[in-house]
Design an enzyme around this catalytic site. Structure first.
Site, PDB file in Angstrom:
ATOM      1  N   TRP A 102       0.826  -1.215   0.000  1.00 46.29           N
ATOM      2  CA  TRP A 102       0.000   0.000   0.000  1.00 46.29           C
ATOM      3  C   TRP A 102       0.853   1.254   0.000  1.00 46.29           C
ATOM      4  O   TRP A 102       0.548   2.227  -0.679  1.00 46.29           O
ATOM      5  CB  TRP A 102      -0.993  -0.011   1.166  1.00 46.29           C
ATOM      6  N   LYS A 109     -11.866  -2.214   6.759  1.00 41.72           N
ATOM      7  CA  LYS A 109     -10.964  -3.110   7.466  1.00 41.72           C
ATOM      8  C   LYS A 109     -11.322  -3.203   8.951  1.00 41.72           C
ATOM      9  O   LYS A 109     -11.096  -4.225   9.559  1.00 41.72           O
ATOM     10  CB  LYS A 109      -9.513  -2.658   7.311  1.00 41.72           C
ATOM     11  N   ASP A 159      -1.854   6.440   6.670  1.00 41.95           N
ATOM     12  CA  ASP A 159      -2.865   5.506   6.200  1.00 41.95           C
ATOM     13  C   ASP A 159      -3.086   4.501   7.326  1.00 41.95           C
ATOM     14  O   ASP A 159      -2.207   3.700   7.629  1.00 41.95           O
ATOM     15  CB  ASP A 159      -2.350   4.813   4.927  1.00 41.95           C
TER      16      ASP A 159
HETATM   17  C1  LIG Z   1      -7.095  -1.987   1.881  1.00 42.65           C
HETATM   18  C2  LIG Z   1      -6.075  -0.931   2.049  1.00 42.65           C
HETATM   19  C3  LIG Z   1      -5.997   0.175   1.176  1.00 42.65           C
HETATM   20  C4  LIG Z   1      -6.902   0.315  -0.023  1.00 42.65           C
HETATM   21  O1  LIG Z   1      -8.165   0.654   0.384  1.00 42.65           O
HETATM   22  P1  LIG Z   1      -9.348   0.877  -0.680  1.00 42.65           P
HETATM   23  O2  LIG Z   1     -10.405   1.451   0.190  1.00 42.65           O
HETATM   24  O3  LIG Z   1      -9.670  -0.476  -1.231  1.00 42.65           O
HETATM   25  O4  LIG Z   1      -8.862   1.802  -1.728  1.00 42.65           O
HETATM   26  C5  LIG Z   1      -5.044   1.131   1.435  1.00 42.65           C
HETATM   27  N1  LIG Z   1      -4.210   1.026   2.475  1.00 42.65           N
HETATM   28  C6  LIG Z   1      -4.241  -0.014   3.328  1.00 42.65           C
HETATM   29  C7  LIG Z   1      -3.294  -0.059   4.473  1.00 42.65           C
HETATM   30  C8  LIG Z   1      -5.184  -1.020   3.142  1.00 42.65           C
HETATM   31  O5  LIG Z   1      -5.231  -2.055   3.990  1.00 42.65           O
END
Ligand SMILES: *Cc1c(COP(=O)(O)O)cnc(C)c1O
Length: 357
Positions: A99, A190, A166
């Protein structure tokens, strides 16, 4: 029967969130309309939206001076929106996995990117620690939990420049000192709710530091802060589920209690991995994620991988197959997963080992 859901995302949700959403899908609080049908500008939804923001602030401890947004587009859109708005000349990124790599790729479209450290040399199986954050940059970006590789930055860090994180896959899994960050964002799916809504916690003062370039209206943070996420139609039903998830989290004792439970779940599973003669963990012990627990079969048992997925499946464990880039297994132990489900998986590992060693 209800399965033991170890999916990496979308994630398991609490029973109360599922049940209350099921009712609201049919009829929201007896108003004769479904949550899927109400206007986002109705008094009913505005109250739900405001309560969601307030609960998020309360449960995570978001101080004054920050705005909370609920947008579409996923965390992946944030990878581009952040540099679009805030990368004037140079930004720094810590590369800790898939990511982060994607976030770096987007940032390079807008300016110079200094990757201060990377754990790519070892397949991202650790968190780099030997680096310093430059001061001549617009911001520093980190991924606190690496959903695919199974590592996590366990401590909030001090940064001399605006810190962007993030936190898609560890938001609300542990207490966070929000004041150390200028922005925290992630896909809700998540740990916070279902797919379809993205959360952004942004320091209002940051909005004065926007890059001097033409930015499409929908991709400007200021647009969404000024309109309270209602510039366009926000993801109404996913936001409802986020509210229910936050209510549930508060009712069980909030983030501090959740952190204790998450540590207990992770310890149970990591101990089983470390005690095993067949299974082995894939990441540096001190950097192990509490949320996404990655492990593999030792080389001599590798051919039994599919057998174990099937074996665990017979015990109703779903979602334990590792990401295609890592192989092996990944058990995502998000907030709503009970320790009893982890115990079922641990028992399956022990029984599989007895039968196959
Ligand atoms: C799943 C994830 C993403 C991507 O998220 P989307 O909402 O599918 O764009 C980005 N960063 C991390 C750490 C993730 O686990």
């Amino acid at each position: 029967m209800r399965k033991h859901i170890f999916n990496a995302g979308p994630c398991i949700l609490s029973d109360t969130a599922r049940e209350n959403t099921a009712k609201a899908i049919i009829d929201l609080d007896g108003i004769g309309q479904s949550i899927m049908e109400v206007s986002h500008r109705s008094k009913e939804f505005v109250a739900i939206f405001d309560e969601t923001v307030e609960l998020f602030k309360e449960v995570l401890g978001i101080p004054d001076g920050y705005s909370v947004l609920f947008l579409g587009g996923g965390a992946s859109t944030q990878f581009a929106m952040i540099p679009f708005n805030f990368l004037k000349t140079k930004a720094a990124y810590l590369n800790t996995g898939t990511w982060s790599t994607k976030a770096i790729k987007e940032a390079k479209l807008f300016g110079e990117v200094n990757v201060v450290a990377s754990s790519e040399d070892k397949g991202f199986n650790y968190i780099p620690k030997d680096y310093s954050i430059p001061e001549d940059i617009d911001y520093f970006h980190i991924t606190t939990n690496n959903t695919i590789k199974g590592t996590e930055i366990h401590e909030d860090m001090d940064s001399p420049v605006p810190l962007f994180a993030d936190m898609s896959s560890d938001i609300l899994s542990r207490p966070v000192d929000v004041a150390k960050y200028d922005m925290i964002y992630g896909g809700a799916q998540k740990n916070l709710g279902p797919a379809g809504v993205t959360f952004v916690i942004i320091k209002d003062a940051l909005l004065d530091k926007v890059a001097d370039r033409a930015i499409p209206t929908m991709l400007k943070y200021k647009t969404h802060v000024d309109k309270g996420s209602m510039f366009n139609t926000p993801p109404v039903t996913p936001i409802f589920v986020v509210r229910e998830t936050l209510k549930w989290l508060k009712s069980i004792g909030g983030v501090n209690e959740m952190y204790k439970l998450n540590k207990a779940k992770a310890e149970l599973l990591y101990n089983a991995i470390d005690d095993s003669k067949m299974f082995v963990g894939t990441v540096a012990k001190e950097d192990r994620s509490l949320m996404n627990i990655c492990f593999v079969l030792k080389d001599e048992y590798k051919e039994k991988e599919a057998d174990f997925v099937k074996f665990a499946g017979e015990r109703n464990c779903v979602g334990i197959k590792g990401h295609r880039s890592v192989g092996g297994f990944r058990a995502s132990c998000y907030n709503a997963l009970s320790i009893d489900s982890v115990q079922v998986l641990v028992d399956a590992m022990r029984d599989f080992e007895k039968a196959n060693l």
